[in-house]
Motif scaffolding. Structure first.
Motif, short mmCIF file in Angstrom:
data_model
loop_
_atom_site.label_atom_id
_atom_site.label_comp_id
_atom_site.label_asym_id
_atom_site.label_seq_id
_atom_site.Cartn_x
_atom_site.Cartn_y
_atom_site.Cartn_z
N THR A 170 0.45 -1.43 -0.16
CA THR A 170 -0.03 0.09 0.33
C THR A 170 0.97 0.73 0.08
O THR A 170 0.58 2.50 -0.61
CB THR A 170 -0.80 -0.09 1.22
OG1 THR A 170 -1.91 -1.55 1.06
CG2 THR A 170 -2.18 0.85 1.66
N SER A 194 2.59 1.12 -3.58
CA SER A 194 1.49 2.07 -4.78
C SER A 194 1.51 3.30 -4.06
O SER A 194 1.05 3.62 -5.59
CB SER A 194 0.65 1.41 -3.87
OG SER A 194 -0.57 1.44 -5.11
N THR A 195 1.36 4.34 -2.78
CA THR A 195 0.99 5.35 -3.01
C THR A 195 2.33 5.71 -2.93
O THR A 195 1.86 7.31 -3.74
CB THR A 195 1.11 5.28 -1.40
OG1 THR A 195 -0.51 5.22 -1.42
CG2 THR A 195 0.38 7.33 -0.98
N GLN A 196 3.30 5.69 -3.11
CA GLN A 196 4.30 6.31 -3.48
C GLN A 196 4.74 6.66 -5.21
O GLN A 196 5.29 7.85 -5.52
CB GLN A 196 6.08 5.77 -2.74
CG GLN A 196 5.90 5.87 -0.91
CD GLN A 196 6.59 5.65 -0.70
OE1 GLN A 196 7.77 5.13 -1.60
NE2 GLN A 196 6.42 4.95 0.85
N VAL A 197 4.20 4.84 -5.60
CA VAL A 197 4.91 5.38 -7.12
C VAL A 197 3.61 6.36 -7.73
O VAL A 197 3.61 6.92 -8.77
CB VAL A 197 4.43 4.21 -7.33
CG1 VAL A 197 4.14 3.05 -9.61
CG2 VAL A 197 5.77 3.34 -6.87
N ASN A 198 2.53 6.46 -7.50
CA ASN A 198 1.51 7.29 -7.77
C ASN A 198 1.62 8.67 -7.40
O ASN A 198 1.74 9.06 -8.46
CB ASN A 198 -0.16 6.79 -6.94
CG ASN A 198 -0.54 5.27 -8.00
OD1 ASN A 198 -0.56 5.28 -8.77
ND2 ASN A 198 -1.51 4.98 -6.95
N ARG A 199 2.55 9.23 -6.40
CA ARG A 199 3.37 9.87 -6.11
C ARG A 199 4.21 10.50 -7.30
O ARG A 199 4.42 11.71 -7.59
CB ARG A 199 3.35 10.45 -5.49
CG ARG A 199 4.27 12.10 -5.10
CD ARG A 199 3.10 12.84 -5.13
NE ARG A 199 3.98 13.92 -4.68
CZ ARG A 199 3.63 15.14 -4.74
NH1 ARG A 199 2.42 15.24 -6.14
NH2 ARG A 199 4.05 15.87 -5.11
N ARG A 219 4.64 9.56 -10.58
CA ARG A 219 3.66 9.50 -11.48
C ARG A 219 3.12 10.95 -11.34
O ARG A 219 3.10 11.15 -12.39
CB ARG A 219 3.12 8.12 -11.78
CG ARG A 219 1.98 8.45 -13.00
CD ARG A 219 1.08 7.61 -12.64
NE ARG A 219 -0.40 8.08 -14.01
CZ ARG A 219 -0.98 7.80 -14.28
NH1 ARG A 219 -1.44 8.45 -13.00
NH2 ARG A 219 -1.74 8.15 -15.12
N GLU A 220 2.11 11.01 -10.78
CA GLU A 220 2.15 12.85 -10.50
C GLU A 220 2.77 13.40 -10.95
O GLU A 220 3.12 14.37 -12.02
CB GLU A 220 1.13 12.95 -9.49
CG GLU A 220 0.34 12.03 -8.80
CD GLU A 220 -0.34 11.95 -7.76
OE1 GLU A 220 -0.11 13.25 -7.06
OE2 GLU A 220 -1.09 11.88 -7.20
#
Length: 162
Positions: free
Chosen positions: A84, A87-92, A94-95
């Motif tokens: 989790t 995933s949160t860090q990879v999404n950040r 990506r942003e």
């Protein structure tokens, strides 16, 4: 037909013998009650002893299954937390990449350096997540510590494209 003579002596002996047997049985029952055990010695009941040993073995096996299940649940919870977080860090990240791409060449170099620096921090944090452990062992699929992800020896320098 034969008749048997019953004397007072034979009646007395028979009654005393029965009383002694009853006293012995009552003593055994009191020992069981006071000790809280049906079997105090294997000779009390060999088949009962075998059953008791089998039941104890089954209980120990079930207790081990319970410990294994609890350990598995703890391991899965550790993995879930790590995934989790990752995933949160990879999404950040990506942003941040999308933000940097949308700025194009018009974005300032300081903004690009800041984005690169944050992505580098996310990378270092992800390595930490990948190195997470549970009960002293890796929570990742790596079987040995020398195969675990490691922190980089020196972080890469964030440079602005010229």
């Amino acid at each position: 037909m034969t008749y048997m003579r019953v004397t007072e002596s034979s009646i007395t002996n028979k009654v005393l013998n029965n009383l002694q047997n009853n006293i012995n049985r009552m003593g055994d029952i009191q020992n069981r009650l006071s000790g809280g055990k049906q079997l105090s010695r294997p000779s009390d009941s060999p088949s009962g002893t075998t059953s008791a040993l089998s039941l104890r073995s089954d209980i120990r096996t079930q207790e081990q299954y319970t410990r294994n299940a609890e350990d598995g649940m703890g391991w899965l919870n550790t993995i879930d937390t790590a995934l989790t977080s990752a995933s949160t860090q990879v999404n950040r990240a990506r942003e941040l990449v999308l933000q940097g791409m949308s700025s194009g060449t018009a974005g300032s170099s300081t903004a690009r350096v800041a984005v690169a620096s944050e992505v580098e921090n996310i990378r270092a944090s992800l390595i930490g997540v990948a190195n997470s452990t549970y009960l002293g062992g890796p929570s990742s699929a790596a079987p040995r510590p020398d195969l675990w992800p490691t922190t980089p020896t020196a972080p890469t320098t964030a440079r602005a494209a010229t």
